[in-house]
Every structure is written in structure tokens, then in C-alpha cells.
Design a protein around this motif. Sequence first.
Motif, PDB file in Angstrom:
ATOM      1  N   TYR A 116      28.376  42.506  34.923  1.00 31.35           N
ATOM      2  CA  TYR A 116      28.792  43.385  33.830  1.00 31.35           C
ATOM      3  C   TYR A 116      30.311  43.454  33.685  1.00 31.35           C
ATOM      4  O   TYR A 116      30.810  43.827  32.625  1.00 31.35           O
ATOM      5  N   PHE A 117      31.048  43.080  34.731  1.00 37.15           N
ATOM      6  CA  PHE A 117      32.487  42.890  34.562  1.00 37.15           C
ATOM      7  C   PHE A 117      32.754  41.656  33.697  1.00 37.15           C
ATOM      8  O   PHE A 117      33.676  41.638  32.880  1.00 37.15           O
ATOM      9  N   MET A 118      31.943  40.622  33.883  1.00 31.39           N
ATOM     10  CA  MET A 118      32.136  39.373  33.149  1.00 31.39           C
ATOM     11  C   MET A 118      31.570  39.434  31.738  1.00 31.39           C
ATOM     12  O   MET A 118      31.922  38.600  30.890  1.00 31.39           O
ATOM     13  N   ASN A 119      30.702  40.391  31.456  1.00 29.60           N
ATOM     14  CA  ASN A 119      29.979  40.402  30.183  1.00 29.60           C
ATOM     15  C   ASN A 119      30.887  40.332  28.946  1.00 29.60           C
ATOM     16  O   ASN A 119      30.607  39.546  28.030  1.00 29.60           O
ATOM     17  N   PRO A 120      31.982  41.135  28.859  1.00 31.43           N
ATOM     18  CA  PRO A 120      32.826  41.034  27.666  1.00 31.43           C
ATOM     19  C   PRO A 120      33.424  39.647  27.469  1.00 31.43           C
ATOM     20  O   PRO A 120      33.541  39.164  26.336  1.00 31.43           O
ATOM     21  N   LEU A 121      33.779  38.997  28.581  1.00 34.72           N
ATOM     22  CA  LEU A 121      34.364  37.662  28.490  1.00 34.72           C
ATOM     23  C   LEU A 121      33.327  36.648  28.021  1.00 34.72           C
ATOM     24  O   LEU A 121      33.619  35.765  27.206  1.00 34.72           O
ATOM     25  N   VAL A 122      32.104  36.779  28.523  1.00 32.92           N
ATOM     26  CA  VAL A 122      31.021  35.889  28.093  1.00 32.92           C
ATOM     27  C   VAL A 122      30.711  36.120  26.618  1.00 32.92           C
ATOM     28  O   VAL A 122      30.480  35.165  25.863  1.00 32.92           O
ATOM     29  N   SER A 123      30.724  37.380  26.191  1.00 28.15           N
ATOM     30  CA  SER A 123      30.454  37.689  24.786  1.00 28.15           C
ATOM     31  C   SER A 123      31.485  37.046  23.870  1.00 28.15           C
ATOM     32  O   SER A 123      31.159  36.547  22.782  1.00 28.15           O
ATOM     33  N   VAL A 124      32.752  37.048  24.319  1.00 26.56           N
ATOM     34  CA  VAL A 124      33.814  36.411  23.538  1.00 26.56           C
ATOM     35  C   VAL A 124      33.557  34.915  23.407  1.00 26.56           C
ATOM     36  O   VAL A 124      33.679  34.330  22.322  1.00 26.56           O
ATOM     37  N   LEU A 125      33.184  34.268  24.505  1.00 28.35           N
ATOM     38  CA  LEU A 125      32.889  32.831  24.465  1.00 28.35           C
ATOM     39  C   LEU A 125      31.707  32.522  23.551  1.00 28.35           C
ATOM     40  O   LEU A 125      31.703  31.529  22.823  1.00 28.35           O
ATOM     41  N   LEU A 126      30.688  33.369  23.587  1.00 27.19           N
ATOM     42  CA  LEU A 126      29.529  33.176  22.713  1.00 27.19           C
ATOM     43  C   LEU A 126      29.940  33.292  21.250  1.00 27.19           C
ATOM     44  O   LEU A 126      29.416  32.577  20.392  1.00 27.19           O
ATOM     45  N   GLY A 127      30.893  34.197  20.977  1.00 26.53           N
ATOM     46  CA  GLY A 127      31.402  34.327  19.615  1.00 26.53           C
ATOM     47  C   GLY A 127      32.102  33.059  19.158  1.00 26.53           C
ATOM     48  O   GLY A 127      31.971  32.640  18.005  1.00 26.53           O
ATOM     49  N   VAL A 128      32.815  32.432  20.084  1.00 26.37           N
ATOM     50  CA  VAL A 128      33.493  31.167  19.768  1.00 26.37           C
ATOM     51  C   VAL A 128      32.485  30.064  19.497  1.00 26.37           C
ATOM     52  O   VAL A 128      32.588  29.301  18.531  1.00 26.37           O
ATOM     53  N   ILE A 129      31.459  29.993  20.347  1.00 25.63           N
ATOM     54  CA  ILE A 129      30.475  28.905  20.269  1.00 25.63           C
ATOM     55  C   ILE A 129      29.559  29.055  19.064  1.00 25.63           C
ATOM     56  O   ILE A 129      29.310  28.093  18.326  1.00 25.63           O
ATOM     57  N   PHE A 130      29.033  30.257  18.847  1.00 29.35           N
ATOM     58  CA  PHE A 130      27.999  30.449  17.829  1.00 29.35           C
ATOM     59  C   PHE A 130      28.512  31.014  16.500  1.00 29.35           C
ATOM     60  O   PHE A 130      27.871  30.831  15.468  1.00 29.35           O
ATOM     61  N   LEU A 131      29.641  31.711  16.522  1.00 29.16           N
ATOM     62  CA  LEU A 131      30.123  32.345  15.299  1.00 29.16           C
ATOM     63  C   LEU A 131      31.420  31.730  14.785  1.00 29.16           C
ATOM     64  O   LEU A 131      31.932  32.162  13.758  1.00 29.16           O
ATOM     65  N   GLY A 132      31.938  30.754  15.528  1.00 28.79           N
ATOM     66  CA  GLY A 132      33.169  30.097  15.086  1.00 28.79           C
ATOM     67  C   GLY A 132      34.394  30.972  15.154  1.00 28.79           C
ATOM     68  O   GLY A 132      35.373  30.738  14.439  1.00 28.79           O
ATOM     69  N   GLU A 133      34.372  32.000  16.014  1.00 27.07           N
ATOM     70  CA  GLU A 133      35.516  32.897  16.133  1.00 27.07           C
ATOM     71  C   GLU A 133      36.647  32.204  16.899  1.00 27.07           C
ATOM     72  O   GLU A 133      36.401  31.319  17.716  1.00 27.07           O
ATOM     73  N   LEU A 135      40.028  32.604  19.441  1.00 22.32           N
ATOM     74  CA  LEU A 135      40.578  33.484  20.464  1.00 22.32           C
ATOM     75  C   LEU A 135      42.102  33.451  20.435  1.00 22.32           C
ATOM     76  O   LEU A 135      42.703  32.425  20.151  1.00 22.32           O
ATOM     77  N   ARG A 136      42.689  34.609  20.724  1.00 20.14           N
ATOM     78  CA  ARG A 136      44.132  34.665  20.904  1.00 20.14           C
ATOM     79  C   ARG A 136      44.489  34.097  22.280  1.00 20.14           C
ATOM     80  O   ARG A 136      43.625  33.947  23.149  1.00 20.14           O
ATOM     81  N   PHE A 137      45.770  33.799  22.464  1.00 22.53           N
ATOM     82  CA  PHE A 137      46.222  33.185  23.709  1.00 22.53           C
ATOM     83  C   PHE A 137      45.847  34.040  24.922  1.00 22.53           C
ATOM     84  O   PHE A 137      45.380  33.518  25.940  1.00 22.53           O
ATOM     85  N   MET A 138      46.040  35.358  24.817  1.00 24.44           N
ATOM     86  CA  MET A 138      45.732  36.252  25.937  1.00 24.44           C
ATOM     87  C   MET A 138      44.241  36.240  26.273  1.00 24.44           C
ATOM     88  O   MET A 138      43.849  36.309  27.438  1.00 24.44           O
ATOM     89  N   GLN A 139      43.402  36.116  25.246  1.00 26.81           N
ATOM     90  CA  GLN A 139      41.963  36.066  25.473  1.00 26.81           C
ATOM     91  C   GLN A 139      41.561  34.785  26.198  1.00 26.81           C
ATOM     92  O   GLN A 139      40.752  34.805  27.124  1.00 26.81           O
ATOM     93  N   TRP A 140      42.141  33.650  25.772  1.00 26.90           N
ATOM     94  CA  TRP A 140      41.861  32.389  26.462  1.00 26.90           C
ATOM     95  C   TRP A 140      42.331  32.457  27.912  1.00 26.90           C
ATOM     96  O   TRP A 140      41.657  31.951  28.827  1.00 26.90           O
ATOM     97  N   THR A 141      43.487  33.089  28.141  1.00 26.65           N
ATOM     98  CA  THR A 141      44.006  33.238  29.501  1.00 26.65           C
ATOM     99  C   THR A 141      43.045  34.041  30.361  1.00 26.65           C
ATOM    100  O   THR A 141      42.759  33.681  31.512  1.00 26.65           O
ATOM    101  N   ALA A 142      42.519  35.148  29.809  1.00 25.75           N
ATOM    102  CA  ALA A 142      41.579  35.992  30.542  1.00 25.75           C
ATOM    103  C   ALA A 142      40.308  35.226  30.886  1.00 25.75           C
ATOM    104  O   ALA A 142      39.810  35.288  32.018  1.00 25.75           O
ATOM    105  N   VAL A 143      39.785  34.485  29.931  1.00 22.04           N
ATOM    106  CA  VAL A 143      38.566  33.696  30.169  1.00 22.04           C
ATOM    107  C   VAL A 143      38.830  32.643  31.242  1.00 22.04           C
ATOM    108  O   VAL A 143      38.001  32.417  32.134  1.00 22.04           O
ATOM    109  N   GLY A 144      39.992  31.987  31.181  1.00 27.30           N
ATOM    110  CA  GLY A 144      40.334  30.963  32.165  1.00 27.30           C
ATOM    111  C   GLY A 144      40.459  31.519  33.568  1.00 27.30           C
ATOM    112  O   GLY A 144      39.982  30.909  34.536  1.00 27.30           O
TER     113      GLY A 144
END
Length: 335
Positions: A116-133, A135-144
Motif C-alpha cells: 500500500y506504500f507502493m500503490n500510488p506509484l503503481v497507479s501512476v504507472l498504470l495511468g501511463v500505460i493504459f490512459l496515455g498520461e 509523468l513529470r520529472f519528479m514523478q519519474w524519479t519517485a517511480v525509479g
Amino acid sequence: MTQRVAADKNSADLLATGYPSIFATHLLWGMLPLYFALTAPASAVEVVAARVLFSIVFCSLFLSVLKNGWKNLFALLRNNKVIFALTIASLLIGCNWLLYVLATTSGHTLDASLGYFMNPLVSVLLGVIFLGERLRFMQWTAVGIAASGVIGMSVLYGHVPWIGLGLATTFGLYGLVKSKVGKQATPLHSFAVESALLAPLAAACMAFLAFRGSMTLFSTGAAHFWILAASGIVTAVPLLLFADAASKLPLSVVGMVQYINPTIQFLIALFIFDERLAPMEWAGYIAVWFACILFTFDAVNSSRVTRRAEKIQDVAATGSLGIIDIDRADRSDHC
């Protein structure tokens, strides 16, 4: 001016009632491992099956006292697209529940909290994959950083956090599917349909357990029965509180406080369930936590920039209207 003051007061009232709801939601979700510990000796399958069946009882009672509750539910059932989406959602949340109960009743509550700590980060990635969203640089850094922590635990320590990854993925996909439903279904009606769709499978599991002689619902005393029966309330109440809070609070606030839930789980695992982490696991958790901090900071900062831009637009619009009004007054005087 009077209308703006009234609007500001109404907004403040909504915020005042939204904060207790959101904190109560995550407090209840965070305390769930303690509840599931009380369900012993029931198996995880029986706990989830009871959770589904007793949730239907709770929803039925709630729909009966709600104005047009059943009418709106039957109208929803005629929408094939929504029902298809909720069918997928019900299977995802069923898997999520089963994995979570298995984790919290078998000494892996720490892994559940990681999910559940990882859930927001996974949700962001799913948005990129399925919704074409994007990410800002800081978001990519957090996911990395979060990915580095998980890979580090997997490679250096030899322990892939399957439970955490499974929980984050199933709940992230669940949120993605539910976003497709949007405002076509209220949280209560949506939850009622999902529970009803899972009910045949839950009933079959109960029947199988009864056939094997391993069902505990009716054979372990009245206290045990009512503990399992309470699963309907334990499941539905936080969901309804969350829906209430989400309708009143800014998305940035809803996003920030979501870490209360896994933090409580983490503390319960360490200090009550006496679970332990190896040094490499600590390093992985710290990486995920740092990623969450970056992610939250970026969300808050982005929200502030957006609000500031909206205020500037409002001021500009108000100023333009004022100029127009003055111009009209001048012309009326000349006339």
C-alpha cells in the motif's frame, strides 16, 4: 460579494466535515490486521467469503433505508457496460482481499504495508500505460527510486516482495477499472454490485469448506460468528467514509493522507505482531518511503501551482468585468 462569502463558507464547511471522514477511513483500514487476527481459526478463504456475504447483508439494509436505493440499483443493473466493468473490478478486489488476509494472518503484514506504500506509484504507472498520461520529472524519479528498492530486495536479499507487488497491482488495476465507471454509480451501489457478483463464488467456497468440515462460522461459538459477521460493516463503513471525504476534499489532501493506512500496518507488524526486517529489506523499504515523499511533495507542489493559476485567472476575469461595468456606467452617464 455576498455570494462569494457564502461560497467560501460552504467550502470551509465541506472541508471541516471531510477531514474527519478521511482520517477515520485510513485509521480503520490501518487497523484491519488486528481485526483479521481475531478471525482465527477461520482460513483466509473463509474470511473473504464471509466478508463478501455479510457485505451483501449490510448493503441490503443500507439500500432499504436510502431513498430510491433499490430503484437506482436496478437501473444500474441494466447498464451492460457498467456491469462488465464492475465484474472485472469485483474479481480484482476479491483477489486483493484474499491476498491481504493471507498476508496479515500468516506473518506478512510488513509485506502488505509495503504494497500500500507502493500503490500510488503503481497507479501512476498504470495511468501511463493504459490512459496515455505523462509523468513529470519528479514523478519519474519517485517511480525509479521505488523500483530500485524493490529490485534491490529481490536481487541482493533474494526476496521478491510478491505480496506487496500483488496488492499494489490488484488495487491499482481496481482503481483504474473503477475510474471507467466514473459517476455512473455511487460508491454504495458500486460496492453492492461487486459484492453480489462475488456472492456465488463466496457461497461455493463456504459450501466446499462445510463439505470438508473446515468451516468455522457456525462451529466455533457465538463470538466467532459475530466477529466474522462484522466483516460486512468493517468492509463497507470505511468505503463509504472515503467516498464522503473524496467528494469534499482536494485530491492533494486525499493523496497525502493515504500513507496513514500502511504506516499503521507497518507499526502493528513491528510492535504487535513482532515481525522483523533484514538490513537489505530495510534499505528497500526506505527507498520506497523516500519515493513516496517525493511523489507527495510533487503532488502538493503541482496542486499549489494549479490553484495559484486559477486564482490569477479569477482575478483577471473579475478585473475585466469591473472594467466593463465602469465602461457601461460611463456610457450611461453620457447618455
